[in-house]
Design a protein around this motif. Structure first.
Motif, short mmCIF file in Angstrom:
data_model
loop_
_atom_site.label_atom_id
_atom_site.label_comp_id
_atom_site.label_asym_id
_atom_site.label_seq_id
_atom_site.Cartn_x
_atom_site.Cartn_y
_atom_site.Cartn_z
N PRO A 1 4.64 10.98 2.34
CA PRO A 1 3.31 10.30 2.11
C PRO A 1 3.75 8.90 1.20
O PRO A 1 4.68 8.96 0.56
N TYR A 2 2.83 7.92 0.96
CA TYR A 2 3.00 6.91 0.41
C TYR A 2 1.64 6.60 -0.47
O TYR A 2 0.62 7.27 -0.13
N ASP A 3 1.93 5.88 -1.59
CA ASP A 3 0.76 5.61 -2.50
C ASP A 3 -0.41 4.74 -1.92
O ASP A 3 -1.53 5.06 -1.99
N SER A 4 -0.01 3.70 -1.22
CA SER A 4 -0.89 2.83 -0.41
C SER A 4 -0.14 2.00 0.45
O SER A 4 1.10 1.69 0.36
N LEU A 5 -0.74 1.59 1.42
CA LEU A 5 -0.24 0.58 2.51
C LEU A 5 0.15 -0.63 1.93
O LEU A 5 0.84 -1.39 2.22
N ILE A 6 -0.88 -0.80 0.88
CA ILE A 6 -0.66 -2.24 0.16
C ILE A 6 0.63 -2.21 -0.49
O ILE A 6 1.48 -3.28 -0.19
N SER A 7 1.13 -1.36 -1.16
CA SER A 7 2.45 -1.24 -1.91
C SER A 7 3.53 -1.22 -0.79
O SER A 7 4.49 -2.03 -1.10
N ILE A 8 3.49 -0.66 0.34
CA ILE A 8 4.57 -0.65 1.32
C ILE A 8 4.60 -2.39 1.87
O ILE A 8 5.68 -2.44 2.09
N ALA A 9 3.46 -2.74 2.27
CA ALA A 9 3.53 -3.86 2.83
C ALA A 9 3.91 -5.07 1.94
O ALA A 9 4.74 -5.91 2.34
N LYS A 10 3.91 -4.86 0.45
CA LYS A 10 4.13 -5.95 -0.51
C LYS A 10 5.72 -6.06 -0.44
O LYS A 10 6.29 -7.28 -0.50
N LYS A 11 6.35 -5.04 -0.06
CA LYS A 11 7.92 -5.05 0.02
C LYS A 11 8.30 -5.66 1.29
O LYS A 11 9.55 -6.19 1.52
N LYS A 12 7.66 -5.41 2.28
CA LYS A 12 8.32 -5.97 3.64
C LYS A 12 7.72 -7.50 3.75
O LYS A 12 8.53 -8.30 4.24
N VAL A 13 6.74 -7.79 3.40
CA VAL A 13 6.29 -9.45 3.26
C VAL A 13 5.89 -9.79 1.74
O VAL A 13 4.59 -10.01 1.34
N PRO A 14 7.08 -10.01 0.99
CA PRO A 14 6.33 -10.21 -0.47
C PRO A 14 5.82 -11.51 -0.80
O PRO A 14 5.23 -11.74 -1.76
N LEU A 15 5.86 -12.40 0.19
CA LEU A 15 5.27 -13.63 -0.09
C LEU A 15 3.77 -13.91 0.31
O LEU A 15 3.13 -14.98 0.17
N ALA A 16 3.21 -12.70 0.77
CA ALA A 16 1.96 -12.82 1.40
C ALA A 16 0.92 -12.08 0.62
O ALA A 16 1.22 -11.08 -0.09
N PRO A 17 -0.21 -12.56 0.42
CA PRO A 17 -1.45 -11.68 -0.49
C PRO A 17 -1.91 -10.58 0.47
O PRO A 17 -2.99 -10.57 0.74
N VAL A 18 -1.08 -9.44 0.41
CA VAL A 18 -1.44 -8.43 1.29
C VAL A 18 -2.87 -7.78 0.89
O VAL A 18 -3.20 -7.30 1.64
N SER A 19 -2.86 -7.76 -0.41
CA SER A 19 -4.25 -7.04 -0.91
C SER A 19 -5.58 -7.56 -0.21
O SER A 19 -6.49 -7.24 -0.22
N LEU A 20 -5.32 -8.92 -0.01
CA LEU A 20 -6.55 -9.67 0.60
C LEU A 20 -6.34 -9.61 2.27
O LEU A 20 -7.27 -9.61 2.75
N LEU A 21 -5.23 -9.86 2.70
CA LEU A 21 -5.16 -9.72 4.29
C LEU A 21 -5.24 -8.65 4.93
O LEU A 21 -6.02 -8.49 6.00
N LEU A 22 -4.99 -7.56 4.29
CA LEU A 22 -5.07 -6.00 4.85
C LEU A 22 -6.49 -5.62 5.17
O LEU A 22 -7.21 -5.51 4.24
N ARG A 23 -6.73 -5.17 6.43
CA ARG A 23 -7.78 -4.50 6.70
C ARG A 23 -7.92 -3.01 6.58
O ARG A 23 -8.89 -2.47 6.31
N SER A 24 -6.69 -2.76 7.08
CA SER A 24 -6.51 -1.15 6.75
C SER A 24 -5.62 -0.94 5.54
O SER A 24 -4.33 -1.14 5.70
N LYS A 25 -6.22 -0.61 4.54
CA LYS A 25 -5.28 -0.43 3.04
C LYS A 25 -4.83 1.14 2.77
O LYS A 25 -3.88 1.09 2.21
N PHE A 26 -5.37 2.28 3.61
CA PHE A 26 -4.95 3.46 3.20
C PHE A 26 -4.55 3.71 1.45
O PHE A 26 -3.49 3.96 1.33
#
Length: 284
Positions: free
Chosen positions: A190-215
């Motif tokens: 399991p993961y804590d949130s998809l936001i935290s996973i995505a931040k490591k994959k795309v650190p230059l993007a404001p993923v918390s604003l872009l993601l529609r599926s945040k889990f």
């Protein structure tokens, strides 16, 4: 003359900086726009190849179609081990939610490690032969429909319906467990949130604003009060252990945790020892 040349050079530099900044801003904007509109295929990646089904286990499985929303049917299966599910008998069972690239029909071939545990598993919208488009809100809504359907089956002990989530599916399982009286909960990587996973994959993007599926499993963990078992792979390059550990800090009831030797993110749920641990946890 030299003064004039230096002044012109400084003027050119002063004009260049805004142009560079504008170009960089436009580049980031274009990249973020691409991420926003393409995120579904990056988050949800249905397997293109179906698993071959081995006939010597076919007697344990019943294939079905479940209507979950207008115009949307999911393909799924019930695994009923031999000697169970007879007239008048009710058994504990578990509902399985797969990962981001997972066609869950692999369980038709590799569920023997779960022993005498009845299993229910459906392909997400857009996966396998299921209809529709995968999105967080759709998957969670479908999970509630599946749970309700299972609870209505004559072979099911509705007080002992457990939930198993793997990788992406842990986000679905967590939300179901937080809002439904599930018996027990099992989480593979399991993961804590998809936001935290995505931040490591795309650190230059404001993923918390872009993601529609945040889990955001970390936000609903406090509402999960049933016994929980977390299984970690020994080597996981997809979901870092620190993400799993951060999630576990939010549970109202401390989960049981096991790291299965010799496994990675992909092999863990296929591992017969891991399946045996899950079966033991859910049936005792």
């Amino acid at each position: 003359m030299k003064y004039v040349q230096e002044k012109q050079a400084r003027l050119g530099e002063s004009r260049l900086v805004p142009r560079v900044a504008l170009s960089a801003s436009m580049g980031f904007a274009a990249y973020w726009t691409y991420l926003y509109f393409s995120q579904t295929k990056h988050i949800f990646s249905p397997a293109l190849k179906h698993h071959d089904v081995l006939t010597h286990h076919a007697h344990e499985f019943t294939e079905l179609r479940l209507h979950v929303a207008p115009g949307v049917e999911l393909e799924g299966w019930v695994r009923m081990p031999a000697g169970m599910g007879g007239a008048g008998s009710k058994a504990p069972c578990a509902v399985y939610f797969g990962g981001r690239s997972e066609d869950v029909r692999w369980l038709l071939n590799e569920a023997q490690g779960f022993k005498n545990l009845p299993l229910v598993f459906f392909n997400y919208r857009g996966y396998g032969n299921s209809q529709g488009t995968p999105m967080e809100k759709n998957l969670v809504a479908d999970a509630r429909v599946i749970y309700k359907w299972v609870a209505e089956q004559p072979w099911c002990d509705r007080n002992q319906i457990s939930v198993i989530g793997r990788s992406l599916g842990t986000g679905v399982a967590m939300q179901l467990a937080a809002s439904t009286p599930v018996h027990k909960l099992v989480l593979f990587t399991p993961y804590d949130s998809l936001i935290s996973i995505a931040k490591k994959k795309v650190p230059l993007a404001p993923v918390s604003l872009l993601l529609r599926s945040k889990f955001k499993s970390n936000e609903c963990a406090a509402n999960v009060r049933n016994p929980t078992f977390v299984l970690l792979a020994e080597n996981d390059e997809v979901v870092p252990h620190d993400s799993s550990l951060r999630l576990m800090q939010h549970f109202a009831v401390k989960p049981l945790v096991a790291t299965v030797k010799g496994t990675d993110h992909v092999s863990l749920p296929h591992d017969i020892d891991a399946q045996g641990l899950v079966s033991h946890f859910l049936t005792t």
